[in-house]
Design a protein around this motif. Structure first.
Motif, mmCIF file in Angstrom:
data_model
loop_
_atom_site.group_PDB
_atom_site.id
_atom_site.type_symbol
_atom_site.label_atom_id
_atom_site.label_comp_id
_atom_site.label_asym_id
_atom_site.label_seq_id
_atom_site.Cartn_x
_atom_site.Cartn_y
_atom_site.Cartn_z
ATOM 1 N N TYR A 168 -9.538 -30.149 -10.222
ATOM 2 C CA TYR A 168 -10.763 -30.825 -9.715
ATOM 3 C C TYR A 168 -11.305 -29.843 -8.562
ATOM 4 O O TYR A 168 -10.859 -29.475 -7.846
ATOM 5 N N SER A 169 -12.710 -29.370 -9.346
ATOM 6 C CA SER A 169 -13.463 -28.640 -8.456
ATOM 7 C C SER A 169 -14.061 -29.472 -7.278
ATOM 8 O O SER A 169 -14.275 -30.551 -7.242
ATOM 9 N N LYS A 170 -14.199 -28.416 -6.050
ATOM 10 C CA LYS A 170 -14.783 -29.186 -4.748
ATOM 11 C C LYS A 170 -16.144 -28.804 -4.715
ATOM 12 O O LYS A 170 -16.464 -27.726 -5.037
ATOM 13 N N THR A 171 -17.061 -29.682 -3.993
ATOM 14 C CA THR A 171 -18.264 -29.337 -3.521
ATOM 15 C C THR A 171 -18.075 -28.500 -2.183
ATOM 16 O O THR A 171 -17.124 -28.545 -1.610
ATOM 17 N N LYS A 172 -19.164 -28.454 -1.457
ATOM 18 C CA LYS A 172 -19.163 -27.641 -0.196
ATOM 19 C C LYS A 172 -18.709 -28.313 0.863
ATOM 20 O O LYS A 172 -18.221 -27.824 1.890
ATOM 21 N N ASP A 173 -18.915 -29.790 0.719
ATOM 22 C CA ASP A 173 -18.339 -30.823 1.693
ATOM 23 C C ASP A 173 -16.850 -31.101 1.298
ATOM 24 O O ASP A 173 -16.278 -31.913 1.953
ATOM 25 N N PHE A 174 -16.110 -30.498 0.473
ATOM 26 C CA PHE A 174 -14.799 -30.589 -0.124
ATOM 27 C C PHE A 174 -14.597 -31.860 -0.971
ATOM 28 O O PHE A 174 -13.485 -32.397 -0.871
ATOM 29 N N ALA A 175 -15.491 -32.551 -1.342
ATOM 30 C CA ALA A 175 -15.515 -33.549 -2.341
ATOM 31 C C ALA A 175 -15.184 -33.150 -3.583
ATOM 32 O O ALA A 175 -15.397 -32.201 -4.170
ATOM 33 N N CYS A 176 -14.215 -34.098 -4.322
ATOM 34 C CA CYS A 176 -13.966 -33.583 -5.756
ATOM 35 C C CYS A 176 -14.906 -33.985 -6.742
ATOM 36 O O CYS A 176 -15.571 -34.984 -6.691
ATOM 37 N N LYS A 177 -15.242 -33.008 -7.503
ATOM 38 C CA LYS A 177 -16.081 -33.124 -8.502
ATOM 39 C C LYS A 177 -15.369 -33.987 -9.785
ATOM 40 O O LYS A 177 -14.198 -33.642 -10.092
ATOM 41 N N VAL A 178 -16.048 -34.923 -10.672
ATOM 42 C CA VAL A 178 -15.699 -35.467 -11.536
ATOM 43 C C VAL A 178 -16.322 -35.527 -12.756
ATOM 44 O O VAL A 178 -17.508 -35.323 -12.568
ATOM 45 N N PRO A 179 -15.765 -35.674 -13.865
ATOM 46 C CA PRO A 179 -14.366 -35.591 -14.316
ATOM 47 C C PRO A 179 -13.703 -34.040 -14.076
ATOM 48 O O PRO A 179 -14.179 -33.192 -13.938
ATOM 49 N N ALA A 180 -12.460 -34.364 -13.893
ATOM 50 C CA ALA A 180 -11.570 -33.255 -13.685
ATOM 51 C C ALA A 180 -11.607 -32.487 -15.163
ATOM 52 O O ALA A 180 -11.905 -32.843 -16.283
ATOM 53 N N GLU A 181 -11.503 -30.795 -15.057
ATOM 54 C CA GLU A 181 -11.144 -30.304 -16.428
ATOM 55 C C GLU A 181 -9.491 -30.337 -16.650
ATOM 56 O O GLU A 181 -8.597 -30.182 -15.554
ATOM 57 N N VAL A 182 -9.134 -30.485 -18.073
ATOM 58 C CA VAL A 182 -7.965 -30.852 -18.231
ATOM 59 C C VAL A 182 -7.342 -30.062 -19.288
ATOM 60 O O VAL A 182 -7.994 -29.507 -20.363
ATOM 61 N N GLU A 183 -6.066 -29.532 -19.234
ATOM 62 C CA GLU A 183 -5.363 -28.690 -20.319
ATOM 63 C C GLU A 183 -3.933 -28.948 -20.228
ATOM 64 O O GLU A 183 -3.004 -29.438 -19.290
ATOM 65 N N ILE A 184 -3.174 -29.120 -21.419
ATOM 66 C CA ILE A 184 -1.982 -29.207 -21.643
ATOM 67 C C ILE A 184 -1.093 -28.127 -22.358
ATOM 68 O O ILE A 184 -1.629 -27.605 -23.152
ATOM 69 N N TYR A 185 -0.069 -27.827 -21.846
ATOM 70 C CA TYR A 185 0.815 -26.623 -22.371
ATOM 71 C C TYR A 185 2.111 -27.373 -23.026
ATOM 72 O O TYR A 185 2.675 -28.487 -22.480
ATOM 73 N N SER A 186 2.198 -26.781 -24.313
ATOM 74 C CA SER A 186 3.223 -27.358 -25.040
ATOM 75 C C SER A 186 4.225 -26.477 -25.302
ATOM 76 O O SER A 186 4.018 -25.386 -25.631
ATOM 77 N N LEU A 187 5.606 -26.575 -25.086
ATOM 78 C CA LEU A 187 6.714 -25.751 -25.372
ATOM 79 C C LEU A 187 6.777 -25.263 -26.839
ATOM 80 O O LEU A 187 6.982 -24.229 -26.956
ATOM 81 N N ASN A 188 6.525 -26.425 -27.682
ATOM 82 C CA ASN A 188 6.300 -25.874 -29.272
ATOM 83 C C ASN A 188 5.400 -24.909 -29.603
ATOM 84 O O ASN A 188 5.879 -23.859 -30.137
ATOM 85 N N SER A 189 4.217 -25.135 -29.143
ATOM 86 C CA SER A 189 3.254 -24.058 -29.439
ATOM 87 C C SER A 189 3.307 -22.905 -28.209
ATOM 88 O O SER A 189 2.743 -21.887 -28.759
ATOM 89 N N GLY A 190 3.892 -23.009 -27.107
ATOM 90 C CA GLY A 190 3.874 -21.821 -26.225
ATOM 91 C C GLY A 190 2.551 -21.535 -25.620
ATOM 92 O O GLY A 190 2.277 -20.523 -25.041
ATOM 93 N N THR A 191 1.584 -22.351 -25.812
ATOM 94 C CA THR A 191 0.312 -22.055 -25.349
ATOM 95 C C THR A 191 -0.632 -23.338 -24.728
ATOM 96 O O THR A 191 0.007 -24.552 -24.669
ATOM 97 N N TRP A 192 -1.577 -23.113 -23.823
ATOM 98 C CA TRP A 192 -2.396 -24.079 -23.321
ATOM 99 C C TRP A 192 -3.491 -24.471 -24.091
ATOM 100 O O TRP A 192 -4.157 -23.552 -24.830
ATOM 101 N N GLN A 193 -3.571 -25.789 -24.214
ATOM 102 C CA GLN A 193 -4.855 -26.344 -25.017
ATOM 103 C C GLN A 193 -5.752 -27.160 -24.095
ATOM 104 O O GLN A 193 -5.315 -28.171 -23.403
ATOM 105 N N ARG A 194 -7.108 -27.040 -24.146
ATOM 106 C CA ARG A 194 -7.854 -28.002 -23.469
ATOM 107 C C ARG A 194 -8.095 -29.182 -24.006
ATOM 108 O O ARG A 194 -8.136 -29.422 -25.323
ATOM 109 N N VAL A 195 -8.342 -30.269 -23.237
ATOM 110 C CA VAL A 195 -8.265 -31.649 -23.943
ATOM 111 C C VAL A 195 -9.509 -32.205 -23.421
ATOM 112 O O VAL A 195 -9.801 -32.006 -22.141
ATOM 113 N N HIS A 196 -10.101 -33.196 -24.111
ATOM 114 C CA HIS A 196 -11.202 -33.874 -23.599
ATOM 115 C C HIS A 196 -10.649 -34.902 -22.441
ATOM 116 O O HIS A 196 -9.932 -35.521 -22.575
ATOM 117 N N PHE A 197 -11.721 -34.828 -21.361
ATOM 118 C CA PHE A 197 -11.305 -36.184 -20.389
ATOM 119 C C PHE A 197 -12.708 -36.264 -19.686
ATOM 120 O O PHE A 197 -13.473 -35.582 -19.113
#
Length: 406
Positions: A168-197
């Motif tokens: 969650y990125s923050k504004t100058k007054d420290f409020a959270c911007k939405v939506p959050a940016e999301v990524e998921i790490y899988s042990l099987n693939s060994g990589t991070w993948q961004r997902v839609h949120f």
């Protein structure tokens, strides 16, 4: 005689053995090592339930010298919980900022995050303390600033291990911007993948925590409501992520909880149920969802009176006792039926206490050099490789005669 057993029979027998035996058996011969360290065998071992939760609790505490202590406590129903029946774990890591945040435990793994309102790109570690193996996750793809809110989730199924990261990125007054940016790490693939949120909710920022149950990660979250007269313009609920499907969802809370600021709630697992604890000036009350996913099944179990200096709830024993932290830096047990607390002789910084159910597993063993771990052998043991091989083959011989039964 075991030398003449077909490989399929050997595998079926090995799948029924506990982790400690399998680690020792990796030094018997190359063929056994190849079987035991194979990823398919490791996850089959999980799915067949050979490594069931053995009434064991994973416990972390800090001492006055700021040293982190990690312990496995035996949670025997009719016995007092204590260090006399514990195993102190070798903790091979050192935090850059003092100590690690524990994201969660699952399938014998502990997810550690070297972060505490500090640098946004510190290490995320998956650690299997029983086999002394770990991996440091690769650098995430989503960058974040020092003021941003980073929330992690950790879950494991019988076929994969995943870590989810929400920024969650923050504004100058420290409020959270939405939506959050999301990524998921899988042990099987060994990589991070961004997902839609695209959800507008915010996961509890202050000391966020998770509960992992039903192959799903859960956090406390809040969102705004159109009617500002209700609940001061917001409502609290549970945000979820199913580990296999990578699908986000929501679980609504009863009215008694949904109108409470998420700062006064904590999420947990009570027995085999999803639970929420509500705090106020006098104590806390424990709620559980008796039937997972069914809103009407939310039930208030009991109140915990904090008179006498109790601080907050740490976890729950299998026998129903509650583990509480006291301002005197002591872990105590509370009996909901008698409303009595009991000192159990475990001390540490109260804010450092972490307890969760734990099971042994072979996860992270794949593709790495393996030796019989001294920590897994009886104290004072100097078992030789030849002796281990003899014992192992005798074990297979006995089990083959019994049809592979434990």
């Amino acid at each position: 005689m075991s030398d003449y057993l077909p490989k399929e029979i050997i595998i079926e027998i090995l799948l029924k053995l506990p982790v400690k035996s399998l680690i020792r058996f990796t030094v018997v011969c190359k063929s056994w090592r190849s079987i035991i360290t194979n990823s398919e065998f490791i996850f089959s071992h999980l799915s067949k339930g050979a490594s069931k939760e053995d009434n064991t609790l994973f416990f972390r505490r800090y001492m006055k010298d700021r040293a982190e202590h990690y312990t496995l406590l035996k949670d025997v129903e009719n016995q007092t919980l204590g260090l006399q029946s514990s195993l102190e774990l070798d903790f091979p890591f050192k935090s850059l900022i003092g100590y690690f945040r524990i994201v969660g435990t699952a399938k014998g793994l502990v997810c550690l995050y070297d972060e505490f309102f500090a640098s946004p790109t510190q290490s995320i570690i998956l650690w299997n303390p029983c086999i002394r193996k770990h991996i440091v996750l690769p650098t995430p793809t989503i960058k974040s600033g020092t003021s941003d809110c980073v929330v992690l989730g950790f879950g494991a199924t019988s076929c994969n291990i995943k870590v989810v990261r929400l920024v969650y990125s923050k504004t100058k007054d420290f409020a959270c911007k939405v939506p959050a940016e999301v990524e998921i790490y899988s042990l099987n693939s060994g990589t991070w993948q961004r997902v839609h949120f695209d959800d507008s909710y915010i996961i509890k920022e202050f000391m966020w925590s998770q509960a992992f149950i039903k192959d799903t990660v859960h956090w406390l979250a809040y969102d705004s409501v159109e009617d500002s007269r209700q609940s001061n313009g917001f409502y609290s609920f549970i945000a979820s992520l199913h580990v296999d499907d990578e699908v986000f969802g929501k679980i609504l809370l009863p009215d008694n909880l949904s109108r409470v600021c998420e700062r006064y709630l904590s999420i947990t697992v009570v027995g085999e149920s999803l639970g929420v604890i509500k705090y106020d000036d006098s104590g806390s009350c424990v709620w559980v969802m008796k039937e997972y996913g069914v809103m009407k099944s939310w039930t208030k179990l009991y109140n915990i009176d904090f008179v006498g200096g109790i601080d907050y709830v740490i976890g729950f024993r299998k026998n129903g006792e509650v583990l509480l932290a006291s301002p005197g830096d002591e872990l105590v047990t509370y009996n909901p039926e008698t409303a009595l607390t009991k000192d159990i002789g475990i001390y540490g910084n109260a804010r450092s206490f972490y307890i969760d159910k734990f099971m042994e597993s072979l996860v992270l063993l794949t593709g790495q050099d393996v030796v019989a771990d001294k920590q897994l052998l009886p104290a004072g043991s100097h078992t030789s490789r030849r002796q281990t091989s003899t014992e192992a083959k005798a074990c297979l011989k006995r089990k083959s005669r019994k049809g592979g039964k434990m």
